[in-house]
Structures are given as C-alpha cells and as structure tokens.
Motif scaffolding. Sequence first.
Motif, PDB file in Angstrom:
ATOM      1  N   PHE A  74      52.742   3.089  41.897  1.00  0.00           N
ATOM      2  CA  PHE A  74      53.547   4.314  41.953  1.00  0.00           C
ATOM      3  C   PHE A  74      54.897   3.958  42.568  1.00  0.00           C
ATOM      4  CE2 PHE A  74      49.085   5.407  42.397  1.00  0.00           C
ATOM      5  CZ  PHE A  74      48.913   6.477  41.526  1.00  0.00           C
ATOM      6  N   SER A  75      55.919   4.726  42.224  1.00  0.00           N
ATOM      7  CA  SER A  75      57.230   4.506  42.840  1.00  0.00           C
ATOM      8  C   SER A  75      57.893   5.836  43.142  1.00  0.00           C
ATOM      9  CB  SER A  75      58.131   3.671  41.917  1.00  0.00           C
ATOM     10  OG  SER A  75      58.487   4.408  40.765  1.00  0.00           O
ATOM     11  N   SER A  76      58.751   5.839  44.147  1.00  0.00           N
ATOM     12  CA  SER A  76      59.525   7.037  44.457  1.00  0.00           C
ATOM     13  C   SER A  76      60.504   7.295  43.310  1.00  0.00           C
ATOM     14  CB  SER A  76      60.263   6.861  45.784  1.00  0.00           C
ATOM     15  OG  SER A  76      61.026   5.669  45.786  1.00  0.00           O
ATOM     16  N   LYS A  77      61.028   8.521  43.239  1.00  0.00           N
ATOM     17  CA  LYS A  77      61.859   8.935  42.110  1.00  0.00           C
ATOM     18  C   LYS A  77      63.070   8.033  41.899  1.00  0.00           C
ATOM     19  CE  LYS A  77      60.589  13.828  42.189  1.00  0.00           C
ATOM     20  NZ  LYS A  77      61.058  15.223  42.394  1.00  0.00           N
ATOM     21  N   ASP A  78      63.651   7.537  42.991  1.00  0.00           N
ATOM     22  CA  ASP A  78      64.853   6.712  42.865  1.00  0.00           C
ATOM     23  C   ASP A  78      64.573   5.331  42.273  1.00  0.00           C
ATOM     24  OD1 ASP A  78      63.417   5.965  45.078  1.00  0.00           O
ATOM     25  OD2 ASP A  78      65.068   6.103  46.491  1.00  0.00           O
ATOM     26  N   LEU A  79      63.290   4.980  42.106  1.00  0.00           N
ATOM     27  CA  LEU A  79      62.935   3.690  41.503  1.00  0.00           C
ATOM     28  C   LEU A  79      62.241   3.850  40.147  1.00  0.00           C
ATOM     29  CD1 LEU A  79      61.730   1.660  44.630  1.00  0.00           C
ATOM     30  CD2 LEU A  79      63.733   1.189  43.227  1.00  0.00           C
ATOM     31  N   HIS A  80      62.217   5.074  39.617  1.00  0.00           N
ATOM     32  CA  HIS A  80      61.562   5.314  38.333  1.00  0.00           C
ATOM     33  C   HIS A  80      62.181   4.481  37.206  1.00  0.00           C
ATOM     34  CE1 HIS A  80      58.854   8.039  39.966  1.00  0.00           C
ATOM     35  NE2 HIS A  80      59.251   9.195  39.463  1.00  0.00           N
ATOM     36  N   GLY A  81      63.480   4.220  37.275  1.00  0.00           N
ATOM     37  CA  GLY A  81      64.143   3.440  36.233  1.00  0.00           C
ATOM     38  C   GLY A  81      63.618   2.023  36.157  1.00  0.00           C
ATOM     39  N   ALA A  82      63.301   1.439  37.296  1.00  0.00           N
ATOM     40  CA  ALA A  82      62.773   0.070  37.340  1.00  0.00           C
ATOM     41  C   ALA A  82      61.278   0.031  37.064  1.00  0.00           C
ATOM     42  CB  ALA A  82      63.069  -0.566  38.694  1.00  0.00           C
ATOM     43  N   PHE A  83      60.579   1.095  37.472  1.00  0.00           N
ATOM     44  CA  PHE A  83      59.124   1.130  37.327  1.00  0.00           C
ATOM     45  C   PHE A  83      58.715   2.195  36.306  1.00  0.00           C
ATOM     46  CE2 PHE A  83      59.811  -0.957  41.342  1.00  0.00           C
ATOM     47  CZ  PHE A  83      58.855  -1.967  41.346  1.00  0.00           C
ATOM     48  N   THR A  84      59.092   1.935  35.066  1.00  0.00           N
ATOM     49  CA  THR A  84      58.693   2.824  33.983  1.00  0.00           C
ATOM     50  C   THR A  84      57.190   2.650  33.730  1.00  0.00           C
ATOM     51  OG1 THR A  84      59.139   1.129  32.316  1.00  0.00           O
ATOM     52  CG2 THR A  84      60.966   2.602  32.903  1.00  0.00           C
ATOM     53  N   ALA A  85      56.632   3.516  32.924  1.00  0.00           N
ATOM     54  CA  ALA A  85      55.202   3.415  32.598  1.00  0.00           C
ATOM     55  C   ALA A  85      54.891   2.072  31.945  1.00  0.00           C
ATOM     56  CB  ALA A  85      54.799   4.570  31.682  1.00  0.00           C
TER      57      ALA A  85
ATOM     58  N   ALA B 220      56.636  -0.764  32.271  1.00  0.00           N
ATOM     59  CA  ALA B 220      56.806  -1.831  33.257  1.00  0.00           C
ATOM     60  C   ALA B 220      55.580  -1.942  34.149  1.00  0.00           C
ATOM     61  CB  ALA B 220      58.055  -1.572  34.095  1.00  0.00           C
ATOM     62  N   ARG B 221      55.071  -0.809  34.604  1.00  0.00           N
ATOM     63  CA  ARG B 221      53.891  -0.813  35.472  1.00  0.00           C
ATOM     64  C   ARG B 221      52.663  -1.328  34.723  1.00  0.00           C
ATOM     65  NH1 ARG B 221      52.959   4.475  36.401  1.00  0.00           N
ATOM     66  NH2 ARG B 221      54.857   5.305  35.487  1.00  0.00           N
ATOM     67  N   SER B 222      52.528  -0.900  33.487  1.00  0.00           N
ATOM     68  CA  SER B 222      51.394  -1.332  32.667  1.00  0.00           C
ATOM     69  C   SER B 222      51.444  -2.837  32.400  1.00  0.00           C
ATOM     70  CB  SER B 222      51.398  -0.563  31.342  1.00  0.00           C
ATOM     71  OG  SER B 222      50.344  -0.991  30.512  1.00  0.00           O
ATOM     72  N   ASN B 223      52.626  -3.365  32.110  1.00  0.00           N
ATOM     73  CA  ASN B 223      52.784  -4.802  31.834  1.00  0.00           C
ATOM     74  C   ASN B 223      52.472  -5.642  33.064  1.00  0.00           C
ATOM     75  OD1 ASN B 223      53.473  -4.271  29.208  1.00  0.00           O
ATOM     76  ND2 ASN B 223      55.678  -4.487  29.529  1.00  0.00           N
ATOM     77  N   ILE B 224      52.864  -5.160  34.239  1.00  0.00           N
ATOM     78  CA  ILE B 224      52.561  -5.886  35.478  1.00  0.00           C
ATOM     79  C   ILE B 224      51.056  -5.984  35.682  1.00  0.00           C
ATOM     80  CG2 ILE B 224      52.651  -5.735  38.008  1.00  0.00           C
ATOM     81  CD1 ILE B 224      55.474  -4.537  37.697  1.00  0.00           C
ATOM     82  N   LEU B 225      50.356  -4.879  35.493  1.00  0.00           N
ATOM     83  CA  LEU B 225      48.903  -4.857  35.717  1.00  0.00           C
ATOM     84  C   LEU B 225      48.153  -5.656  34.653  1.00  0.00           C
ATOM     85  CD1 LEU B 225      48.510  -1.102  36.746  1.00  0.00           C
ATOM     86  CD2 LEU B 225      48.458  -3.105  38.243  1.00  0.00           C
TER      87      LEU B 225
END
Length: 202
Positions: A96-107, A109-114
Amino acid sequence: MKTRFIWLFGLLAVFMTMTGFVQPNIEDHAHILNKETKTLIKEKNNRYLQTKEQPQITVITVKKLKNLTPKSLNRSKRTVFIVVGQKGKKRNVQIFSSKDLHGAFTADARSNILRAEVDQLRSYNNATFNKGLRFVFRACATKVDQQYQYALDKFDLSQSEQNKISHPHRVALPIALALAFLIMGIIYMLRRFGHHSSNLRK
C-alpha cells in the motif's frame, strides 16, 4: 517556570523530530520477520530520516489474511506499507502507499513487484520467505528513491533485478517462442508426411 516549561516542551519536540520519533517502521505482530530483514528495514529508513522529504517504508505483519489495509494509510504521507497477513501456513503479502506515492506504486507496479519473487513469498520456509520479503522491500525502496531522485545505494535493486520487475514476462517469452516453433515444426512434418503418403498411393 511557565517559560521554562514551554522551552523544554519545544526542545523535546525538536528532539523527537530530529531522532525520527515517527510511526515505527516494524510492527511484527505475527512474529515472521528475521534479524536480517529487520536490519534492512531499520537501516534504509534511517537513511530516509537524513533526507528533506523523510519518506518511510513500514513493514507490518498481522495474524489474518484479509482486510490488510493499514489503519493509518489515509492520514499518512510519503509512506509505503508492506503488509504480511498470516493464518496457519498461508501468507498474503500486499503493498500500500500514501496518496502522494500512487504515481510510483500503481496497481501494475505493485503486482509486478510481488510476482517477481512469488515462489519465495509462497514458501513455508521462513528464511526463504524473508528473502522474498527483503526483495519486495528493496523494490519498494528503489521506487521511492527514483520518485524523489535519490542516489541509489546498496539497499536498492540492481539493474538486472529491476528488469525482473519491469519485464515480468520476459522469462516466459523464450519459452512461448520455443513452443511456437515446435508446434510449427510438427505441423510441417505432418503435412510433409501426409503429402509423401499420398504420392506413394499414386
């Protein structure tokens, strides 16, 4: 006396800010994190305390698999949460990321990391799981460092590790191409064999 109390209170507030008296970076309620993982979390976050923005990457483990959204998410800034849910042998890792980091941690991006180290994250062996979790943490740290244009350090992913996240299907592509060539070869041989058989009958 009143002036002295105000002065001491102000000094304490400054001290708490300067020493990083903020939300804890580790909340291991499920007792999953090993020493190496905790050291990584602490050392990288200590580096962030030396920056102007002071972002945070917090790792939380809980004894449940669902509803893993951190309670402080909506009121947090410049913060990434890696939450591990555990029930029995099953584990669920979410970012999860705070709103100000949503651009870097898109759905995506998060899925690819996991997905990059999914076998380790599915492992029942705690050391192996922690290795996968450290990769997830380092991947998140790399994203944060790129977002704020910090110089990458020893805690960040190497270029080859970043490629695993940027191109998650790259490994599967050669296999798919090999299968396609194999199928084409079989079709070609069957057609040639059928054509040869028909000529023999004539």
